[in-house]
Design an enzyme around this catalytic site. Structure first.
Site, PDB file in Angstrom:
ATOM      1  N   ASP A  73       0.834  -1.199   0.000  1.00 51.56           N
ATOM      2  CA  ASP A  73       0.000   0.000   0.000  1.00 51.56           C
ATOM      3  C   ASP A  73       0.870   1.251   0.000  1.00 51.56           C
ATOM      4  O   ASP A  73       2.005   1.229   0.508  1.00 51.56           O
ATOM      5  CB  ASP A  73      -0.907   0.007   1.234  1.00 51.56           C
ATOM      6  CG  ASP A  73      -1.936  -1.112   1.199  1.00 51.56           C
ATOM      7  OD1 ASP A  73      -2.285  -1.558   0.091  1.00 51.56           O
ATOM      8  OD2 ASP A  73      -2.383  -1.543   2.282  1.00 51.56           O
ATOM      9  N   TYR A  96       6.949  -8.103   9.018  1.00 53.01           N
ATOM     10  CA  TYR A  96       6.514  -6.704   9.109  1.00 53.01           C
ATOM     11  C   TYR A  96       6.694  -6.172  10.518  1.00 53.01           C
ATOM     12  O   TYR A  96       6.602  -6.921  11.505  1.00 53.01           O
ATOM     13  CB  TYR A  96       5.028  -6.578   8.755  1.00 53.01           C
ATOM     14  CG  TYR A  96       4.674  -6.954   7.339  1.00 53.01           C
ATOM     15  CD1 TYR A  96       4.636  -6.002   6.329  1.00 53.01           C
ATOM     16  CD2 TYR A  96       4.363  -8.279   7.020  1.00 53.01           C
ATOM     17  CE1 TYR A  96       4.289  -6.351   5.030  1.00 53.01           C
ATOM     18  CE2 TYR A  96       4.026  -8.634   5.720  1.00 53.01           C
ATOM     19  CZ  TYR A  96       3.991  -7.667   4.725  1.00 53.01           C
ATOM     20  OH  TYR A  96       3.668  -8.018   3.447  1.00 53.01           O
ATOM     21  N   ASP A 114      -6.679   1.097   7.944  1.00 51.99           N
ATOM     22  CA  ASP A 114      -5.414   1.735   8.312  1.00 51.99           C
ATOM     23  C   ASP A 114      -5.652   3.223   8.581  1.00 51.99           C
ATOM     24  O   ASP A 114      -6.792   3.698   8.559  1.00 51.99           O
ATOM     25  CB  ASP A 114      -4.339   1.512   7.241  1.00 51.99           C
ATOM     26  CG  ASP A 114      -4.706   2.119   5.885  1.00 51.99           C
ATOM     27  OD1 ASP A 114      -5.636   2.961   5.818  1.00 51.99           O
ATOM     28  OD2 ASP A 114      -4.068   1.754   4.886  1.00 51.99           O
ATOM     29  N   ARG A 141      -3.287  -5.133   8.073  1.00 50.68           N
ATOM     30  CA  ARG A 141      -4.391  -4.232   8.449  1.00 50.68           C
ATOM     31  C   ARG A 141      -5.505  -5.022   9.125  1.00 50.68           C
ATOM     32  O   ARG A 141      -6.022  -4.637  10.178  1.00 50.68           O
ATOM     33  CB  ARG A 141      -4.969  -3.556   7.199  1.00 50.68           C
ATOM     34  CG  ARG A 141      -4.119  -2.475   6.587  1.00 50.68           C
ATOM     35  CD  ARG A 141      -4.815  -1.891   5.385  1.00 50.68           C
ATOM     36  NE  ARG A 141      -4.708  -2.719   4.203  1.00 50.68           N
ATOM     37  CZ  ARG A 141      -5.515  -2.640   3.141  1.00 50.68           C
ATOM     38  NH1 ARG A 141      -6.524  -1.795   3.138  1.00 50.68           N
ATOM     39  NH2 ARG A 141      -5.340  -3.400   2.087  1.00 50.68           N
TER      40      ARG A 141
END
Length: 305
Positions: free
Chosen positions: A38, A66, A80, A179
């Site tokens: 993203d 992550y 998000d 997310r």
């Protein structure tokens, strides 16, 4: 030009934006990325160039890691920080560290996720974010993803306040939405939540320490040293099992021949790399669908020896 550039993706660009920019910097059209990030997300985005585009899917299919942050107390349209707030609920109790650790443990392993409406998953041939932009809600397919580990990166013993944020590190399979994972953490705790920060710190064997910025790449192009930082396509396949072959077999491999399955590879169900003694990957093989003792070529990577 051939190889893999581990790019540090900055915030504000899509993965496709990065490819477009690198085509101009590198003066070549054969450039591809290895998985959508993203625009708000930063971090590791391996870029495949030339023949290395043949192995992009194997980086995409490999595990990821992550660094994320979840904010408890509000949820958003996009799950998000970029979306509009759709629900607020002030945290009206103290949340103990052990409770959060138990939630993270609950979410470790194989879990079901429903992709967010603002995502690139296709339903009926149309990407979900295209429906979302038109205000259309569609039924989304639930899928199973694997969370290998989640570590809480916060030393507090108690978490309190109307909103609570904490960071975590997650290693996971492809197709995992961090997310959605953040939203799930909030749901188990009893509150709306969203992901307030995300950075990809590893993709396959590539880490943040390996990454180059656009400025680094431009400098190498100006100095004529870009070949020094291009990783061979073999680095994209380092996590896959290897079939070591001699020169005689290599000649057959480059022509796409079937191979007998060696005993030590009979338990492997996924892709296998046919590799020479010097570590050169010639082709990607897999079990033959009809002949259990044979391997069938999936992709020939190099026709010359």
């Amino acid at each position: 030009m051939e190889g893999i550039l581990p790019l540090y993706k900055p915030a504000g660009l899509t993965s496709h934006d990065c490819v477009f920019r690198l085509r101009k910097i590198l003066k070549t059209k054969k450039v591809g990325h290895t998985g959508t990030l993203d625009p708000d997300v930063t971090g590791v985005l391996p870029i495949c160039i030339g023949k290395a585009t043949k192995v992009a899917e194997y980086i995409t299919d490999a595990g990821k890691a992550y660094l994320g942050e979840v904010t408890i107390g509000s949820s958003t349209t996009t799950e998000d920080a970029s979306g509009e707030v759709v629900e607020r609920k002030a945290v009206n109790r103290v949340i103990a560290r052990n409770e959060i650790l138990q939630v993270l443990q609950t979410l470790t392993g194989d879990i079901e996720q429903t992709p967010p409406m603002y995502s690139a998953v296709k339903v009926g041939g149309v990407r979900l974010y295209e429906y979302a932009r038109k205000g259309i809600e569609v039924e989304r397919p639930t899928r199973v993803v694997s969370i290998y580990s989640i570590d809480l990166l916060d030393e507090r013993e108690q978490f309190e306040g109307e909103t609570i944020s904490f960071r975590f590190k997650v290693t996971c399979s492809k197709g995992t939405y961090i997310r959605t994972l953040a939203v799930m953490i909030g749901e188990i705790l009893g509150y709306p939540a969203h992901m307030s920060y995300l950075q990809r710190i590893q993709s396959a064997s590539f880490t943040l320490e390996d990454c180059l910025t656009f400025e680094d790449i431009e400098r190498h192009m100006e100095e004529g040293t870009i070949s020094n930082v291009l990783r061979p396509l073999e680095t994209a396949l380092s996590h896959l099992p290897k079939f070591l072959i001699n020169d005689k077999v290599a000649e057959k491999v480059k022509n796409g021949a079937l191979l007998e399955t060696p005993e030590y590879l009979k338990i492997i169900n996924g892709p296998i790399i046919a590799e020479t003694d010097d570590g050169t990957a010639l082709a990607i093989y897999a079990k033959h669908p009809n002949k259990p003792n044979l391997l069938k070529p999936v992709k020939v990577l190099r026709n010359e020896i």
